[in-house]
Each structure stands twice: as structure tokens, then as C-alpha cells.
Motif scaffolding. Sequence first.
Motif, PDB file in Angstrom:
ATOM      1  N   LEU A  71       0.816  -1.208   0.000  1.00 22.76           N
ATOM      2  CA  LEU A  71       0.000   0.000   0.000  1.00 22.76           C
ATOM      3  C   LEU A  71       0.852   1.260   0.000  1.00 22.76           C
ATOM      4  CD1 LEU A  71      -2.822   1.222   0.098  1.00 22.76           C
ATOM      5  CD2 LEU A  71      -2.730   1.115   2.591  1.00 22.76           C
ATOM      6  N   SER A  72       2.040   1.195   0.603  1.00 22.47           N
ATOM      7  CA  SER A  72       2.861   2.399   0.739  1.00 22.47           C
ATOM      8  C   SER A  72       4.123   2.304  -0.112  1.00 22.47           C
ATOM      9  CB  SER A  72       3.262   2.596   2.204  1.00 22.47           C
ATOM     10  OG  SER A  72       4.203   1.605   2.606  1.00 22.47           O
ATOM     11  N   GLY A  73       4.718   3.458  -0.379  1.00 27.22           N
ATOM     12  CA  GLY A  73       5.949   3.521  -1.142  1.00 27.22           C
ATOM     13  C   GLY A  73       7.100   2.728  -0.536  1.00 27.22           C
ATOM     14  N   PRO A  74       7.355   2.854   0.786  1.00 25.26           N
ATOM     15  CA  PRO A  74       8.443   2.075   1.388  1.00 25.26           C
ATOM     16  C   PRO A  74       8.255   0.568   1.220  1.00 25.26           C
ATOM     17  CG  PRO A  74       7.848   3.878   2.837  1.00 25.26           C
ATOM     18  CD  PRO A  74       6.837   3.872   1.734  1.00 25.26           C
ATOM     19  N   GLU A  75       7.014   0.087   1.321  1.00 24.42           N
ATOM     20  CA  GLU A  75       6.751  -1.331   1.095  1.00 24.42           C
ATOM     21  C   GLU A  75       6.986  -1.690  -0.378  1.00 24.42           C
ATOM     22  OE1 GLU A  75       3.214  -2.385   4.264  1.00 24.42           O
ATOM     23  OE2 GLU A  75       2.667  -1.369   2.411  1.00 24.42           O
TER      24      GLU A  75
END
Length: 339
Positions: free
Chosen positions: A35-39
Motif C-alpha cells: 500500500l505504501s511507497g516504502p513497502e
Amino acid sequence: VELVVRDTEFNPAAARRKAVELLEQEKVDLIAGTLSGPEELVMNELACKYNILFANYPQNVVSHKKGLVCKWFIGSHLTPFQSAAAMGRYAAQHLGKKWHYIGDNYSWPQLLLRGLEKMAKETGATLAPPTWAPFPATDYSQFIPKVQAAKPEVLFVGNFGSPQVTFAKQAVEFGLKQQMKIVVLNTEITMAEAAGRGVFDGFHAGTVWYWTLKYKYPGAKAFFDKFHARTQRVPSGYASVSYTTTRLIADTANEIKSADLAKLTAALEGRKFQYVKGPEQIRACDHSNIQQAFVLRGKPAEAMKDKWDFFDVIGEVGAEAIEPCKDEGFDEAVPLSKT
């Protein structure tokens, strides 16, 4: 098809641990989600390390720079550049050319700023130095006076999730809507739900997809009807992307009658398709998706026809919003899988 689910806990370290478990213990053939950029960055790295196709569902934050995106990465969401360039182009044409930007200070809002800066140059808009809030932002009240002092015609907002909800409420509280046009660069219906009826009234916002597109596109209606029957709610833009990306891979594999990684990736490069909105195409050089971005305008509470009716779709921007391959360091003539 067997679906094996793991919770990333919205944490890149947990995402890495769970993904390695899927790859080494479950022996999965495809990894999808986040869901997020870091992931997303973690999954992109693992896709290359383990030579496995990664179906990315959030915004594409890895295709902006040669050497970062894995050749086994595929997704159908907008890039941050597309979101910002689309809304910047719309704002220059309809809202004003004196701009200011407030964003949470991490990689995704920083990438949004790149799109705004380029669009300001193209349209002759003036973009003041940005206002950065520390991430994760829980209170914007200390930054709002700086925004007010800049006296922009248009305020662009780069945040997501609970920070966006907080900002929207405080923008109403401080009267920002009466002082300038507010343009949220990327939103979801879930943010409007969390903020409450009418909070987004008068805001402009960008999105990859909105549920009322079912009235325009037969594929959107078919997707909406199935989703609503199963969940008893309207699908979000991210739900549409998850559906589109997964179906795109499945349709391509069925068409070429192969799940071989190299063959499947090559077949996806340049592929044209249309599922829940207008025509789309995976660009071969960087695996970005050439597509529409939609412009929303928030509705007052009294104008909402039902509990999901937070926005009207008032415009769209197409392929002209995508960053050229050469500006990202890619050769337009060379598919990513061949690099």
C-alpha cells in the motif's frame, strides 16, 4: 488459483519478512500488493533478487529513475508525476497560476513536487518554495499561517490517509477554502468518508478512478456491480487498480499460454487494454501505465445523494501528463525487460 495472504502491517520491515516467507516457504509464483511507497520499494527489490513478477497496487514510485525499477515490476496505478502533472495542468487552465505546495516530508510527496515544478514551467505558473510537514503529520495548524502568508490562488496538497483527513478538517477550521483553491493531488473515497460529509466540499482532488465512472464505462459498471454485491460498499480507486493489474496479468498469461517470467513480462510491455475506464497501455521503457487521471470536486453535504456521493468527476487529463522516458533516463526504444 490459490491466494496466499500475508499482512504487511504497513511496515516495510514486516513486508520484507512476510514476502520472504511467501517466496521461500510458500513458493509463490507471483507476489502482489502493498500500500505504501516504502513497502513497494522492498517488493521491487525482492522481485529482482528472486526473479519473480511483482504486481504493484499503490502508486508507481519506482519508474521515475533508471536503475531503480526492477524489470519484473508491473502495475497499473498512476505515478506521482502523472498525478501532479495532471492536476497542475487542470489548475493552470481553470483555477489560477499562483501556486503553493504543502506536503508531508517523505519520498512520495517529494516526487509529486517534481510533477508540479515541471508543469509550472510549461504553463507559466509561479510555484513558491514548498511547505513541508514532518511525516507522519498529525497537526498542520503550525504550517497553515505560512500558507496563508503566501497568498496563493491555488494550494496543492501532497499527503494521504489520516494526514489528509487531518489537513482537510483543519483547512475548513482555518477558512482556507475561502482564501484559495485547494487541490489534493491524490485522494480516495475512504479519506472523504473518514473526514465526514461535506468536509471536502469545494476541494479539487486527483484520483486514478472514481465509482461514478460506472455511468460512463460498461467495464466500470461490471466491476462496480460485482464488488458491491460482495462487499456492500462502493469500490475505491485502489480497488480498481488491484482488479485491473491482476486481470491484466491473467489475461496476458492466458493469451500467450505461458506464465514464464520473461515471456509474460515481454508480452505485458506495450500491451493495450481497457477494463474500468478509457484505453490504457503499459509503456515498455519503464512499465508506467499511460492512462487517464480524473479531477474530482467535493460536494456539500446537502447535495450528496447517498453516503458514498462525496465527489463529482469534473474533468480528466490523459497521456500528456506522463513524464517522457528520456527525462527518467530510459531509452524509449528499449523495453525494460531487455535492460
